[in-house]
Design an enzyme around this catalytic site. Structure first.
Site, mmCIF file in Angstrom:
data_model
loop_
_atom_site.group_PDB
_atom_site.id
_atom_site.type_symbol
_atom_site.label_atom_id
_atom_site.label_comp_id
_atom_site.label_asym_id
_atom_site.label_seq_id
_atom_site.Cartn_x
_atom_site.Cartn_y
_atom_site.Cartn_z
ATOM 1 N N ILE A 1 33.507 36.656 108.806
ATOM 2 C CA ILE A 1 32.823 37.795 109.408
ATOM 3 C C ILE A 1 33.800 38.275 110.474
ATOM 4 O O ILE A 1 33.914 37.682 111.543
ATOM 5 C CB ILE A 1 31.465 37.417 110.006
ATOM 6 N N PRO A 2 34.553 39.306 110.168
ATOM 7 C CA PRO A 2 35.743 39.645 110.952
ATOM 8 C C PRO A 2 35.474 40.308 112.303
ATOM 9 O O PRO A 2 35.814 41.464 112.531
ATOM 10 C CB PRO A 2 36.510 40.565 110.007
ATOM 11 N N CYS A 3 34.890 39.533 113.210
ATOM 12 C CA CYS A 3 34.629 40.060 114.550
ATOM 13 C C CYS A 3 35.943 40.344 115.291
ATOM 14 O O CYS A 3 35.959 41.119 116.245
ATOM 15 C CB CYS A 3 33.743 39.113 115.336
ATOM 16 N N HIS A 4 37.035 39.762 114.814
ATOM 17 C CA HIS A 4 38.341 40.022 115.448
ATOM 18 C C HIS A 4 38.789 41.470 115.234
ATOM 19 O O HIS A 4 39.671 41.953 115.934
ATOM 20 C CB HIS A 4 39.404 39.049 114.909
ATOM 21 N N ARG A 5 38.154 42.182 114.306
ATOM 22 C CA ARG A 5 38.527 43.570 114.034
ATOM 23 C C ARG A 5 37.815 44.564 114.948
ATOM 24 O O ARG A 5 37.995 45.767 114.804
ATOM 25 C CB ARG A 5 38.221 43.910 112.571
#
Length: 151
Positions: free
Chosen positions: A120-124
């Site tokens: 779940i790409p919260c880094h984006r």
């Protein structure tokens, strides 16, 4: 490339976390609190295979995830999954994507409560001015992930 499927029931649940500067024991304790009825095991061969599959840009595969959170959190996490690799958005963009344009702070809170690193790409998600902000697993990791995805 990993294709994420959101499922209601997932018997083979996994978590992907980053140990906080070598403090993996506290991360495991957190996961056990989050999943109290789960059976935990460590299998380094399976872990290595899973990590290689997730980060291998030349190997396309699917991964089933069961998202556990409030309805709002799940809607935010689903929106994050739709952010393309190598792309970034701001919290306001996510709020608009889920139909709650004024819920920017709540979106930030849901992003922060993501339990599945990278998948779940919260880094984006960046601040509106493009800043990296905080990242649950360290800003240095966020920068490395963003750099890796742009290659």
């Amino acid at each position: 490339m990993v294709r994420i499927n959101i499922v209601e029931d997932c018997r083979d649940s996994r978590n992907l976390i980053y140990g906080s500067d070598g403090n993996i024991k506290s991360e495991i304790l957190n996961i056990k609190t989050y999943w109290p009825a789960a059976n935990f095991s460590e299998d380094n061969v399976k872990i290595d295979r899973m990590i290689k599959n997730i980060f291998d840009k030349h190997n396309s595969h699917e991964l089933n995830l069961k998202l556990t959170g409030t309805e709002f959190q799940v809607s935010v996490w689903k929106a994050l999954i739709n952010i393309g690799e190598g792309s970034t958005v701001c919290y306001e963009d996510v709020a608009k994507a889920i139909g709650k344009p004024k819920a920017v702070r709540a979106v930030a809170s849901a992003v922060k409560n993501n339990k599945l690193a990278y998948l779940i790409p919260c880094h984006r998600v960046l601040s509106k001015n493009g800043g990296l902000n905080e990242y649950k697993w360290g800003v240095h990791r966020k920068l490395k992930l963003l750099t890796y995805e742009k290659k």
